[in-house]
Structures are given as structure tokens and as C-alpha cells.
Enzyme design. Sequence first.
Site, PDB file in Angstrom:
ATOM      1  CD  GLU A   1      -2.447  -1.347   2.735  1.00 42.02           C
ATOM      2  OE1 GLU A   1      -3.492  -2.013   2.822  1.00 42.02           O
ATOM      3  OE2 GLU A   1      -1.926  -0.779   3.718  1.00 42.02           O
TER       4      GLU A   1
ATOM      5  N   GLY B   1       2.005   4.965  -0.680  1.00 40.39           N
ATOM      6  CA  GLY B   1       1.325   6.231  -0.983  1.00 40.39           C
ATOM      7  C   GLY B   1       2.358   7.311  -1.255  1.00 40.39           C
ATOM      8  NE  ARG B   2       5.348  10.104   3.727  1.00 43.67           N
ATOM      9  CZ  ARG B   2       4.695  11.049   4.423  1.00 43.67           C
ATOM     10  NH1 ARG B   2       4.847  12.313   4.102  1.00 43.67           N
ATOM     11  NH2 ARG B   2       3.938  10.728   5.451  1.00 43.67           N
TER      12      ARG B   2
ATOM     13  CB  CYS C   1      -5.882  35.129  10.975  1.00 45.61           C
ATOM     14  SG  CYS C   1      -6.032  36.388   9.712  1.00 45.61           S
TER      15      CYS C   1
HETATM   16  C1  LIG Z   1      -1.414   5.870   5.246  1.00 43.30           C
HETATM   17  C2  LIG Z   1      -1.437   4.418   4.980  1.00 43.30           C
HETATM   18  C3  LIG Z   1      -0.654   3.887   3.954  1.00 43.30           C
HETATM   19  C4  LIG Z   1       0.277   4.707   3.113  1.00 43.30           C
HETATM   20  O1  LIG Z   1       1.348   5.223   3.801  1.00 43.30           O
HETATM   21  P1  LIG Z   1       2.522   5.956   3.014  1.00 43.30           P
HETATM   22  O2  LIG Z   1       3.479   6.327   4.055  1.00 43.30           O
HETATM   23  O3  LIG Z   1       1.936   7.130   2.329  1.00 43.30           O
HETATM   24  O4  LIG Z   1       3.080   4.965   2.032  1.00 43.30           O
HETATM   25  C5  LIG Z   1      -0.762   2.532   3.714  1.00 43.30           C
HETATM   26  N1  LIG Z   1      -1.588   1.739   4.441  1.00 43.30           N
HETATM   27  C6  LIG Z   1      -2.345   2.228   5.429  1.00 43.30           C
HETATM   28  C7  LIG Z   1      -3.236   1.306   6.178  1.00 43.30           C
HETATM   29  C8  LIG Z   1      -2.291   3.575   5.734  1.00 43.30           C
HETATM   30  O5  LIG Z   1      -3.038   4.053   6.737  1.00 43.30           O
END
Ligand SMILES: *Cc1c(COP(=O)(O)O)cnc(C)c1O
Length: 420
Positions: free
Chosen positions: A273, A275-276, A344
Site C-alpha cells: 500500500e 502512498g507517499r 490568521c
Molecule cells: C497511510 C497508509 C498507507 C500509506 O502510507 P505511506 O506512508 O503514504 O506509504 C498505507 N496503508 C495504510 C493502512 C495507511 O493508513
Amino acid sequence: MNNFEYRHGELHCEDVPVSRIAKEVGTPCYVYSHATLLRHFQAYDSAFKNIPHVIAFAMKANSNLAILRLMAKEGSGADIVSGGELFRAMKAGVPASKIVFAGVGKSPEEIRDALKADILMFNVESSAEIHVINEVAASIGKKARIALRINPDVDPQTHPYISTGMKKSKFGIAADRALEEYKMASSLDHTDVVGVHAHIGSQLTDVTPFVDSLKKVVTLIDTLKAQGINIRYLNIGGGLGITYSEEKPPLPQDLADAILPLIKDLGLTLLMEPGRVIVGNAGILVTKVLYEKAGETKHFVIVNAAMNDLIRPSLYGAYHEIRPLDEEAAHRAKRQMDIVGPVCESGDFLAKDRLLAAVKPGELLAVMSAGAYGFVMSSNYNSRPRIPEVLIKGGEIHVIRERETYDDLIKGETIPAFLN
Ligand SMILES: *Cc1c(COP(=O)(O)O)cnc(C)c1O
């Protein structure tokens, strides 16, 4: 590596000068590189090519429909954490067979919608949730595929707000309670226990916590097998870090090299999974300098982007490199400054006590590494319309989300008649 670089003295995204994007869509705006997104996804995917696997892009990092479609076309699924994300993923054409659903607070309605869509599985975060999923599945005559999210109690050595696999964390089921919960889940009529999930945190810059977590998970899988609970999927979550400043995070290949020996003989399908690591360095935030202001003890540069557009500096004290679009300006004498927005709040800053080349009102700056947890965390605070997102592909400029209008700000609000 990314596709933001100076060419002929000007910062470009792929073949387009960023100043031209700013002229066409205005500032502030988010700009993403198609080529960088593709390369990052493919690097991750190919690192694991020797094992059956599914990448479920963690869409909370960036959930724009165009980005999701781009990922889906490359074969990605989606890791979702809400009904809204399910809706987006389906709209973008992500196959339900590659969608996994995490989160500690899934509502019965969200569970029902996901079951109806026939997603791959739920990553279940508590004993109580197992029962709710079973009940909802029973009520619509379905069987829910589930994995239990294990909390392996490993310190990922990252910011506390993005550490998720330690004893004090709200996520997952404690490793030493897992067997009991697996037995309970297996005894239910409307759940099909298919996997084990662990996600220990975000912005990890070392493979060791991944390996430590996985060792615990593999031990659990062995125990489950011995008990006749047949696990088919192993989900190692996301969390691989990126370079914001000086960090030297492992590459996807390094992660693969470290973990594949532990799991290659288990005969499981690997779920991941990220993301970043896919989107973070594929995006920038472009902003314009409005004013300079000499404070009593500090020098402030006030720009037109603020914490409502990019909250990471305020929320996590996160570092984002800031570069002028004009390369020449990067060579001016440096001085210490705070780059702040118009909101602000004293917490409204993009950089604090930063040594940067002097800038002047009217000049444009790029806030780097803003593709992940950038736009998705933005808000309308101070009644600031949310800003556009632009996808660059070679020499093409595609607006993938328009700037909000003032009318968008009041959408859904009504003044009750008694106030007339
Ligand atoms: C946020 C999250 C990710 C992704 O994390 P990254 O650091 O962006 O790769 C993957 N799995 C779960 C369950 C998450 O909560």
C-alpha cells in the site's frame, strides 16, 4: 528522482516552465509530473516482479481522479480508508478486485457499500469490527473477505503522528491477541479470513522496522497455518519514505531485497500500500511572494499559499524545500526567513528559520515534495477557496481540478427562515 529541474534558468515540470503553468492557472496551484508518477509506480511494481503481488495505492496520499486513473491504468489497486475514497476509486475505474479497506472506524454503511462493490478485502482493526462486518455481510447475503491488521509493536522511527504500529497506537490488533481473534473470525459464517495486514507507519527511512514487523507477522502466519487457518494474502502496508531534505530512504528494490527472502516460500500473494513514495516527489506547490516584512526579531516573507493549502509544516513541523522558479534568484545572498501564508494563525508557515536566497514581491516559489498529503489535507479555513491541481505530461498542461470559486465556499449552506 523527479521531473522538476532547472532548464535555461527556469524551473520546469517535464517540458513546461512552471512559470507558464502559473500564468495559465494562477497561483497558488499544485503541479504534478506524469512521468515521475509513472516511474515511481513502475519502480515499486518491478521491484516485486518475482512474487505474485498487488499494489494498492494508498489513495489518502493523493486522491485526485486523474491520478487514480493513471495508477489504475498501470495495474494499481487502491487502499481506501472511507466510503468517500471507495466512491472516488470506483469513479476513477480502479477495479474492485484490487481495493482493500483499512481504518479503525468503518461505519456499517461504508462496510455495506464496500461489500456490494465486492472489494478484495477489509483490513480489520478490532474485534468489534469483525462482528459488525459479519453482521452486515449476513444482512445482504454475502461473505466478507477479511485480513486482520496486526499491531506488531515495532517503532518505525518516524514522526509520532505517523507511527501506527506501536502498543500505544489506535491501529490494529495486538500481535499477542491475534491468534484468538483469528480463531473467532474463522468461526463466523459471513467472513472469509484470507489475510494478514500490518502497516507500521509512514515516512520510514530504514528497512529495519519493515523487517522486524514482517518477522513477527511471518511467525503468526506459521501459527495460523498450524491451526488450519489458511492465509492467502500478506499485506505489508505502505510507509516507505522519500527525500524531503537530507533523508536517504531505501529504494523499493532495497525493500524488496530485504523482505522477499522472508516471504518468498510462503506461497502467498503480497499486497502493498505505498502512498507517499509514489506521489510525494511527483508534485510541487507553486506560490507567489506577496510581501516582505521585517519583524522585531525575524524576517517574514508572506506568500499567497497557506496552511490551509499545505498543512504538513504546521501539523508535523515537516520540512519542504523551497526553490525560486527563476534559477538566477537562487544565487542571491542568503538570509534567514520565515515563509508564511495569509491565514490568521501563528502556526501558518511553510518554512521556519530557513536560510534562503532573498526573494522579492511578485516572484514565484516552488514548495517541493508536495504531491503526497498536500492537496488532500487542504481545507477552506479562512474561507480560502481550494486551489487547482495540474498534471503535466511532456509539454501538455492538464487542469485536473479547477480552482474553487466563492460560490463553492457556501455550497450547501442555508440561512433558516427565522433569520429573515
Ligand atoms: C497511510 C497508509 C498507507 C500509506 O502510507 P505511506 O506512508 O503514504 O506509504 C498505507 N496503508 C495504510 C493502512 C495507511 O493508513
